[in-house]
Design a protein around this motif. Structure first.
Motif, PDB file in Angstrom:
ATOM      1  N   ASP A 161     -11.141  -0.300   1.950  1.00 45.95           N
ATOM      2  CA  ASP A 161     -11.228  -0.767   0.562  1.00 45.95           C
ATOM      3  C   ASP A 161     -10.218  -0.009  -0.290  1.00 45.95           C
ATOM      4  N   GLU A 162      -9.067  -0.615  -0.538  1.00 50.77           N
ATOM      5  CA  GLU A 162      -8.001  -0.019  -1.348  1.00 50.77           C
ATOM      6  C   GLU A 162      -7.741   1.443  -0.971  1.00 50.77           C
ATOM      7  N   PRO A 163      -7.521   1.724   0.311  1.00 48.21           N
ATOM      8  CA  PRO A 163      -7.440   3.127   0.731  1.00 48.21           C
ATOM      9  C   PRO A 163      -6.217   3.866   0.175  1.00 48.21           C
ATOM     10  N   PHE A 164      -5.196   3.115  -0.251  1.00 52.38           N
ATOM     11  CA  PHE A 164      -3.969   3.785  -0.706  1.00 52.38           C
ATOM     12  C   PHE A 164      -3.757   3.632  -2.209  1.00 52.38           C
ATOM     13  N   ALA A 165      -4.799   3.193  -2.919  1.00 51.62           N
ATOM     14  CA  ALA A 165      -4.626   2.873  -4.342  1.00 51.62           C
ATOM     15  C   ALA A 165      -4.354   4.114  -5.194  1.00 51.62           C
ATOM     16  N   SER A 166      -4.821   5.282  -4.730  1.00 53.06           N
ATOM     17  CA  SER A 166      -4.716   6.455  -5.606  1.00 53.06           C
ATOM     18  C   SER A 166      -3.499   7.328  -5.300  1.00 53.06           C
ATOM     19  N   VAL A 167      -2.603   6.870  -4.428  1.00 52.71           N
ATOM     20  CA  VAL A 167      -1.404   7.677  -4.153  1.00 52.71           C
ATOM     21  C   VAL A 167      -0.184   7.034  -4.817  1.00 52.71           C
ATOM     22  N   ASP A 168       0.876   7.831  -4.967  1.00 50.08           N
ATOM     23  CA  ASP A 168       2.074   7.338  -5.651  1.00 50.08           C
ATOM     24  C   ASP A 168       2.766   6.260  -4.812  1.00 50.08           C
ATOM     25  N   ALA A 169       3.656   5.496  -5.451  1.00 47.52           N
ATOM     26  CA  ALA A 169       4.244   4.309  -4.838  1.00 47.52           C
ATOM     27  C   ALA A 169       5.009   4.618  -3.544  1.00 47.52           C
ATOM     28  N   GLN A 170       5.769   5.704  -3.523  1.00 44.27           N
ATOM     29  CA  GLN A 170       6.546   6.043  -2.319  1.00 44.27           C
ATOM     30  C   GLN A 170       5.618   6.395  -1.157  1.00 44.27           C
ATOM     31  N   THR A 171       4.629   7.246  -1.453  1.00 45.63           N
ATOM     32  CA  THR A 171       3.683   7.640  -0.407  1.00 45.63           C
ATOM     33  C   THR A 171       2.930   6.416   0.107  1.00 45.63           C
ATOM     34  N   ARG A 172       2.596   5.524  -0.817  1.00 43.86           N
ATOM     35  CA  ARG A 172       1.857   4.326  -0.423  1.00 43.86           C
ATOM     36  C   ARG A 172       2.654   3.510   0.595  1.00 43.86           C
ATOM     37  N   MET A 173       3.962   3.358   0.350  1.00 43.35           N
ATOM     38  CA  MET A 173       4.795   2.604   1.293  1.00 43.35           C
ATOM     39  C   MET A 173       4.820   3.269   2.669  1.00 43.35           C
ATOM     40  N   THR A 174       4.907   4.600   2.667  1.00 42.05           N
ATOM     41  CA  THR A 174       4.889   5.326   3.947  1.00 42.05           C
ATOM     42  C   THR A 174       3.562   5.116   4.660  1.00 42.05           C
ATOM     43  N   LEU A 175       2.473   5.204   3.905  1.00 42.58           N
ATOM     44  CA  LEU A 175       1.148   5.030   4.514  1.00 42.58           C
ATOM     45  C   LEU A 175       0.981   3.616   5.069  1.00 42.58           C
ATOM     46  N   GLN A 176       1.515   2.633   4.346  1.00 41.51           N
ATOM     47  CA  GLN A 176       1.435   1.244   4.832  1.00 41.51           C
ATOM     48  C   GLN A 176       2.216   1.088   6.137  1.00 41.51           C
ATOM     49  N   GLU A 177       3.404   1.672   6.195  1.00 42.14           N
ATOM     50  CA  GLU A 177       4.185   1.602   7.439  1.00 42.14           C
ATOM     51  C   GLU A 177       3.458   2.307   8.579  1.00 42.14           C
ATOM     52  N   GLU A 178       2.866   3.463   8.274  1.00 43.00           N
ATOM     53  CA  GLU A 178       2.143   4.200   9.309  1.00 43.00           C
ATOM     54  C   GLU A 178       0.924   3.441   9.796  1.00 43.00           C
ATOM     55  N   LEU A 179       0.220   2.813   8.852  1.00 42.92           N
ATOM     56  CA  LEU A 179      -0.972   2.067   9.260  1.00 42.92           C
ATOM     57  C   LEU A 179      -0.585   0.908  10.189  1.00 42.92           C
ATOM     58  N   THR A 180       0.513   0.216   9.882  1.00 40.02           N
ATOM     59  CA  THR A 180       0.912  -0.888  10.771  1.00 40.02           C
ATOM     60  C   THR A 180       1.351  -0.337  12.132  1.00 40.02           C
ATOM     61  N   ARG A 181       1.979   0.839  12.139  1.00 42.70           N
ATOM     62  CA  ARG A 181       2.384   1.447  13.420  1.00 42.70           C
ATOM     63  C   ARG A 181       1.144   1.795  14.261  1.00 42.70           C
ATOM     64  N   ILE A 182       0.165   2.450  13.610  1.00 41.21           N
ATOM     65  CA  ILE A 182      -1.063   2.832  14.317  1.00 41.21           C
ATOM     66  C   ILE A 182      -1.794   1.577  14.803  1.00 41.21           C
ATOM     67  N   TRP A 183      -1.834   0.563  13.941  1.00 41.70           N
ATOM     68  CA  TRP A 183      -2.510  -0.686  14.304  1.00 41.70           C
ATOM     69  C   TRP A 183      -1.824  -1.321  15.524  1.00 41.70           C
ATOM     70  N   GLN A 184      -0.488  -1.313  15.536  1.00 48.76           N
ATOM     71  CA  GLN A 184       0.213  -1.914  16.678  1.00 48.76           C
ATOM     72  C   GLN A 184      -0.022  -1.140  17.961  1.00 48.76           C
ATOM     73  N   GLU A 185      -0.196   0.178  17.820  1.00 49.26           N
ATOM     74  CA  GLU A 185      -0.411   1.008  18.994  1.00 49.26           C
ATOM     75  C   GLU A 185      -1.820   0.825  19.556  1.00 49.26           C
ATOM     76  N   ARG A 186      -2.823   0.751  18.651  1.00 58.32           N
ATOM     77  CA  ARG A 186      -4.229   0.734  19.090  1.00 58.32           C
ATOM     78  C   ARG A 186      -4.913  -0.611  18.922  1.00 58.32           C
ATOM     79  N   ARG A 187      -4.346  -1.459  18.108  1.00 56.86           N
ATOM     80  CA  ARG A 187      -4.891  -2.786  17.816  1.00 56.86           C
ATOM     81  C   ARG A 187      -6.373  -2.808  17.430  1.00 56.86           C
TER      82      ARG A 187
END
Ligand SMILES: Nc1ncnc2c1ncn2[C@@H]1O[C@H](COP(=O)(O)OP(=O)(O)OP(=O)(O)O)[C@@H](O)[C@H]1O
Ligand SMILES: [Mg+2]
Length: 252
Positions: A161-187
């Motif tokens: 539920d909006e897990p990245f809403a409280s971080v700054d815009a740059q960090t949010r983009m990094t977290l989004q990229e990381e989440l998709t990487r982790i998701w692709q690895e573990r599905r």
């Protein structure tokens, strides 16, 4: 990892201030297939958190049913991992202890639970911070611990539920990229809630637009993976899809 289905889900609250019943969710049906990444997007107050809280088992539905891998769920359970906007880590526990907490509750002996915790801490790119306490981490790092902690329980379905809403815009983009990487690895099977259209389109296989407690439309996101912001920001297909979803959200 397992599938999630919600069927004809509704929720009516009693609003004590207005002394009236408010229907926050109306007859919502939705499926997230095993290993699929689905985002729900919609304006503030459209019922997103209410849906997630019902799936998590924190509040009972007024009508309808929730199935995890075909089994009806009632109440919270370890088959559904939840990551909130605020990380809700134990401040008196280190990163390692926070992530190992679920496996500990499952009764795993220390070497095993620490091995699992270290695996997910590494996946979240936090090996160097395993022995730190939450207040010694940045907001983005705390959210990554929250994701690692949820995954370490090996949930069938991950609810966010909006897990990245409280971080700054740059960090949010990094977290989004990381989440998709982790998701692709573990599905893991993921249901991700946000009011941010770009975030939903960037992350998901499918975006569900919610309006006033109802599903307005579902849009398949046929963008290739892995997804990276530096490429997608210029991508015509990404722009078209984001535009489509934005129109729907604004009309919602
Ligand atoms: N406990 C409650 N009692 C009464 N009404 C509630 C309660 N919780 C939520 N509501 C109402 O239900 C509706 C949906 O709320 P919900 O929190 O699900 O929205 P949301 O889509 O998550 O919004 P946001 O994007 O702001 O987080 C709102 O009108 C809200 O005021
Ligand atoms: Mg909400």
């Amino acid at each position: 990892m397992k599938s999630l289905a919600i069927r004809n889900l509704s929720k009516t609250y009693f609003d004590a201030y207005a002394a009236a019943h408010v229907t926050a969710v109306r007859d919502v049906s939705l499926e997230v297939k095993e290993g699929e990444f689905v985002a729900i997007v919609g304006p503030s107050g459209c019922g997103k958190t209410t849906i997630l809280n019902m799936i998590a088992g924190f509040i009972p539905p007024s009508a309808g049913e929730i199935l995890v891998d075909g089994r009806a769920v009632k109440g919270p359970g370890p088959d559904r991992g939840v990551v909130f906007q605020s990380h809700a880590l134990f401040p008196w526990k280190t990163v390692l202890e926070n992530v190992a907490f679920g496996p500990k509750m499952r009764g795993l002996p220390r070497p095993e639970r620490e091995a699992i915790a270290r695996e997910y801490i590494a996946l979240a790119g936090l090996s160097h911070a395993a022995d730190r306490y939450p207040n010694e981490l940045s907001g983005g790092m705390q959210q990554r611990v929250g994701v690692a902690r949820a995954l370490a329980n090996h949930p069938d379905v991950l609810l966010m539920d909006e897990p990245f809403a409280s971080v700054d815009a740059q960090t949010r983009m990094t977290l989004q990229e990381e989440l998709t990487r982790i998701w692709q690895e573990r599905r893991p099977t993921i249901l991700f809630i946000t009011h941010d259209v770009g975030e939903a389109v960037f992350l998901a296989d499918r975006v569900v637009v919610l309006s006033k407690g109802r599903v307005l439309k579902e849009i398949d996101i046929d963008l290739p993976r892995p997804r990276r912001w530096d490429a997608l920001i210029e991508d015509d297909r990404f722009k078209t899809l984001s535009g489509q979803v934005l129109q729907l959200v604004r009309s919602a």
